[in-house]
Design a protein around this motif. Structure first.
Motif, PDB file in Angstrom:
ATOM      1  N   CYS A   1      70.953  21.550  27.835  1.00 55.47           N
ATOM      2  CA  CYS A   1      71.025  22.916  28.630  1.00 55.47           C
ATOM      3  C   CYS A   1      71.632  23.645  27.309  1.00 55.47           C
ATOM      4  CB  CYS A   1      71.169  22.418  29.480  1.00 55.47           C
ATOM      5  SG  CYS A   1      73.746  21.661  29.836  1.00 55.47           S
ATOM      6  N   GLY A   2      72.419  22.894  26.518  1.00 53.38           N
ATOM      7  CA  GLY A   2      73.069  23.812  25.506  1.00 53.38           C
ATOM      8  C   GLY A   2      74.805  24.568  26.153  1.00 53.38           C
ATOM      9  N   LEU A   3      75.264  24.189  27.560  1.00 49.93           N
ATOM     10  CA  LEU A   3      76.038  24.089  27.606  1.00 49.93           C
ATOM     11  C   LEU A   3      77.513  23.984  26.542  1.00 49.93           C
ATOM     12  CD1 LEU A   3      76.068  23.331  31.610  1.00 49.93           C
ATOM     13  CD2 LEU A   3      76.359  25.770  30.111  1.00 49.93           C
ATOM     14  N   GLU A   4      78.551  24.385  27.217  1.00 50.04           N
ATOM     15  CA  GLU A   4      79.739  23.835  26.442  1.00 50.04           C
ATOM     16  C   GLU A   4      80.081  22.472  26.877  1.00 50.04           C
ATOM     17  OE1 GLU A   4      81.898  27.841  24.189  1.00 50.04           O
ATOM     18  OE2 GLU A   4      82.599  27.111  25.922  1.00 50.04           O
ATOM     19  N   GLN A   5      81.082  21.738  26.784  1.00 51.65           N
ATOM     20  CA  GLN A   5      81.550  20.180  26.907  1.00 51.65           C
ATOM     21  C   GLN A   5      82.340  19.914  26.381  1.00 51.65           C
ATOM     22  OE1 GLN A   5      79.030  18.377  29.019  1.00 51.65           O
ATOM     23  NE2 GLN A   5      77.542  19.777  29.336  1.00 51.65           N
ATOM     24  N   ILE A   6      83.192  19.263  27.230  1.00 50.73           N
ATOM     25  CA  ILE A   6      84.321  18.212  27.204  1.00 50.73           C
ATOM     26  C   ILE A   6      84.172  16.666  27.174  1.00 50.73           C
ATOM     27  CG2 ILE A   6      86.410  17.499  28.341  1.00 50.73           C
ATOM     28  CD1 ILE A   6      86.787  20.070  29.178  1.00 50.73           C
ATOM     29  N   ALA A   7      83.589  16.278  27.759  1.00 51.64           N
ATOM     30  CA  ALA A   7      82.741  14.958  27.889  1.00 51.64           C
ATOM     31  C   ALA A   7      82.134  14.483  26.928  1.00 51.64           C
ATOM     32  CB  ALA A   7      82.339  14.825  29.709  1.00 51.64           C
ATOM     33  N   ALA A   8      81.523  13.473  26.858  1.00 52.68           N
ATOM     34  CA  ALA A   8      80.537  12.871  26.065  1.00 52.68           C
ATOM     35  C   ALA A   8      79.293  13.047  26.370  1.00 52.68           C
ATOM     36  CB  ALA A   8      80.940  11.275  25.340  1.00 52.68           C
ATOM     37  N   ILE A   9      79.149  13.265  28.203  1.00 57.75           N
ATOM     38  CA  ILE A   9      77.952  12.972  28.064  1.00 57.75           C
ATOM     39  C   ILE A   9      78.008  14.655  29.937  1.00 57.75           C
ATOM     40  CG2 ILE A   9      76.575  11.888  29.953  1.00 57.75           C
ATOM     41  CD1 ILE A   9      76.865   9.477  29.109  1.00 57.75           C
TER      42      ILE A   9
ATOM     43  N   ARG B   1      89.801  21.704  25.174  1.00 59.30           N
ATOM     44  CA  ARG B   1      89.167  22.398  24.405  1.00 59.30           C
ATOM     45  C   ARG B   1      87.722  22.046  24.337  1.00 59.30           C
ATOM     46  NH1 ARG B   1      89.396  26.635  20.890  1.00 59.30           N
ATOM     47  NH2 ARG B   1      88.079  26.754  18.784  1.00 59.30           N
ATOM     48  N   PRO B   2      86.647  22.720  24.309  1.00 58.39           N
ATOM     49  CA  PRO B   2      85.340  22.779  24.128  1.00 58.39           C
ATOM     50  C   PRO B   2      85.413  21.785  22.825  1.00 58.39           C
ATOM     51  CG  PRO B   2      85.284  24.945  24.820  1.00 58.39           C
ATOM     52  CD  PRO B   2      86.498  24.600  24.755  1.00 58.39           C
ATOM     53  N   SER B   3      84.497  19.989  22.486  1.00 57.45           N
ATOM     54  CA  SER B   3      83.894  20.331  21.223  1.00 57.45           C
ATOM     55  C   SER B   3      82.141  20.104  20.836  1.00 57.45           C
ATOM     56  CB  SER B   3      84.838  19.045  21.735  1.00 57.45           C
ATOM     57  OG  SER B   3      85.092  18.395  21.895  1.00 57.45           O
ATOM     58  N   ALA B   4      81.778  20.667  22.295  1.00 51.27           N
ATOM     59  CA  ALA B   4      80.458  19.853  22.491  1.00 51.27           C
ATOM     60  C   ALA B   4      79.120  20.338  22.657  1.00 51.27           C
ATOM     61  CB  ALA B   4      79.786  18.226  21.939  1.00 51.27           C
ATOM     62  N   ARG B   5      78.297  20.544  23.183  1.00 50.52           N
ATOM     63  CA  ARG B   5      77.136  21.203  23.506  1.00 50.52           C
ATOM     64  C   ARG B   5      76.736  19.803  24.028  1.00 50.52           C
ATOM     65  NH1 ARG B   5      77.309  26.413  24.032  1.00 50.52           N
ATOM     66  NH2 ARG B   5      78.332  27.981  21.899  1.00 50.52           N
ATOM     67  N   CYS B   6      76.067  20.488  24.965  1.00 56.22           N
ATOM     68  CA  CYS B   6      75.526  19.145  25.109  1.00 56.22           C
ATOM     69  C   CYS B   6      73.837  20.001  24.667  1.00 56.22           C
ATOM     70  CB  CYS B   6      74.742  20.066  26.775  1.00 56.22           C
ATOM     71  SG  CYS B   6      73.309  18.803  28.368  1.00 56.22           S
ATOM     72  N   ARG B   7      72.982  18.547  24.438  1.00 58.66           N
ATOM     73  CA  ARG B   7      71.835  19.210  23.979  1.00 58.66           C
ATOM     74  C   ARG B   7      70.338  19.640  24.724  1.00 58.66           C
ATOM     75  NH1 ARG B   7      71.661  14.651  19.011  1.00 58.66           N
ATOM     76  NH2 ARG B   7      73.718  13.482  19.370  1.00 58.66           N
TER      77      ARG B   7
ATOM     78  N   VAL C   1      72.811  13.598  29.671  1.00 59.59           N
ATOM     79  CA  VAL C   1      72.609  13.370  28.136  1.00 59.59           C
ATOM     80  C   VAL C   1      73.491  12.965  27.741  1.00 59.59           C
ATOM     81  CG1 VAL C   1      70.144  14.046  28.886  1.00 59.59           C
ATOM     82  CG2 VAL C   1      71.472  15.746  27.870  1.00 59.59           C
ATOM     83  N   HIS C   2      73.377  12.994  26.223  1.00 59.30           N
ATOM     84  CA  HIS C   2      74.973  12.801  25.443  1.00 59.30           C
ATOM     85  C   HIS C   2      74.800  13.654  24.559  1.00 59.30           C
ATOM     86  CE1 HIS C   2      76.038   8.401  25.163  1.00 59.30           C
ATOM     87  NE2 HIS C   2      75.066   8.099  25.779  1.00 59.30           N
ATOM     88  N   THR C   3      76.154  14.193  24.204  1.00 56.05           N
ATOM     89  CA  THR C   3      76.405  15.584  23.857  1.00 56.05           C
ATOM     90  C   THR C   3      76.397  16.031  21.842  1.00 56.05           C
ATOM     91  OG1 THR C   3      78.919  15.464  24.019  1.00 56.05           O
ATOM     92  CG2 THR C   3      77.740  16.402  25.995  1.00 56.05           C
ATOM     93  N   GLU C   4      76.355  16.462  22.323  1.00 51.94           N
ATOM     94  CA  GLU C   4      76.597  16.860  20.296  1.00 51.94           C
ATOM     95  C   GLU C   4      77.635  17.565  19.885  1.00 51.94           C
ATOM     96  OE1 GLU C   4      73.001  20.115  19.697  1.00 51.94           O
ATOM     97  OE2 GLU C   4      72.545  18.047  18.335  1.00 51.94           O
TER      98      GLU C   4
END
Length: 254
Positions: free
Chosen positions: A219-227, A211-217, A233-236
């Motif tokens: 591009c705004g894409l949903e993220q699973i990874a920390a980067i 399940r995605p838990s973050a977005r890229c600072r 770039v680090h996700t938030e």
């Protein structure tokens, strides 16, 4: 999905931009080609700054890499989620090849006796790739390992002799077995164009989609990874990610 030679990576990405219009492109390659492909991706990023490129390099066989990308694309169109799902699938896979000769094989390195045996007529060798690469003189139980859960065993058409295919199918147990056609030429990986590739992957790839838990600072894409694999770039963390429509993109995993 396209299979191209290493020196065609830049032109292929440029063609994708013009022909299909995708902004996000995952470029995958075996680890044996990682250095050369990574250089081409860097050149493409400089030449096409509007494209977002992610590299995926794996010790698994090319058949496993292509299959993981295909499976991931069948589960999600989201670029970052698909990229990470493909990486996860490869971590739960087994792969290798059956080849009549290992005289030009570099990874894994054959023994001297196996080099010498390649000069004589014989049944062939089973090459295991992944995190524990090895060359076996025949199909043996310790050559094949299964992850937990159901898997599908893929065998390159006309590349794996019938008796070898039957032995591997028995070792695989109750998984389904599928013959497949593999695009591209892989002499740069095996030292020969006659190697028949093999891959066992999870049969239900959707079960491994986190399940995605973050977005890229950036591009705004949903993220699973920390980067973010595309922007690096680090996700938030974003509360409620996955519960609302994701940011629209010009394309998914390629």
């Amino acid at each position: 999905m396209e299979v191209v030679a290493v020196d065609e990576v830049v032109s292929s990405i440029e063609e994708i931009r013009h022909r299909i219009g995708h902004r996000y492109v995952s470029v995958a390659a075996p680890e044996a080609l990682a250095e050369r492909v990574s250089l081409q991706v860097t050149l493409a990023a400089g030449h096409l700054p509007e494209m977002e490129l992610a590299g995926l390099y794996s010790p698994q066989a090319p058949l496993a890499i292509l299959s993981a990308l295909t499976f991931a694309r069948s589960v999600t169109e989201e670029p970052a989620l698909g990229h990470e799902l493909a990486r996860t699938l490869l971590g739960h896979s087994w792969s290798g090849a059956w080849t009549a000769s290992v005289s030009r094989l570099g990874r894994p390195a054959p023994s001297m006796s196996q080099h010498l045996r390649s000069l004589l007529p014989g049944p062939g060798f089973l090459v295991r790739q992944g995190d524990h690469p090895h060359v076996f003189n025949q199909v043996v139980p310790e050559a094949f390992s299964r992850s937990s859960g159901d898997q599908v065993l893929l065998m390159e058409e006309e590349g794996v002799p019938g008796p070898v295919a039957e032995q591997l199918a028995r070792l695989a147990g109750s998984v389904s077995v599928r013959p497949v056609r593999l695009p591209g030429r892989w002499e740069s990986v095996y030292g020969t164009a006659r190697a028949g590739q093999l891959a066992a992957l999870p049969a239900r790839p959707a079960d491994l989609l986190a399940r995605p838990s973050a977005r890229c600072r950036a591009c705004g894409l949903e993220q699973i990874a920390a980067i973010c694999p595309f922007c690096r770039v680090h996700t938030e963390s974003a509360s409620g990610v996955g519960g609302s429509p994701s940011r629209s993109t010009s394309g998914g995993l390629r």
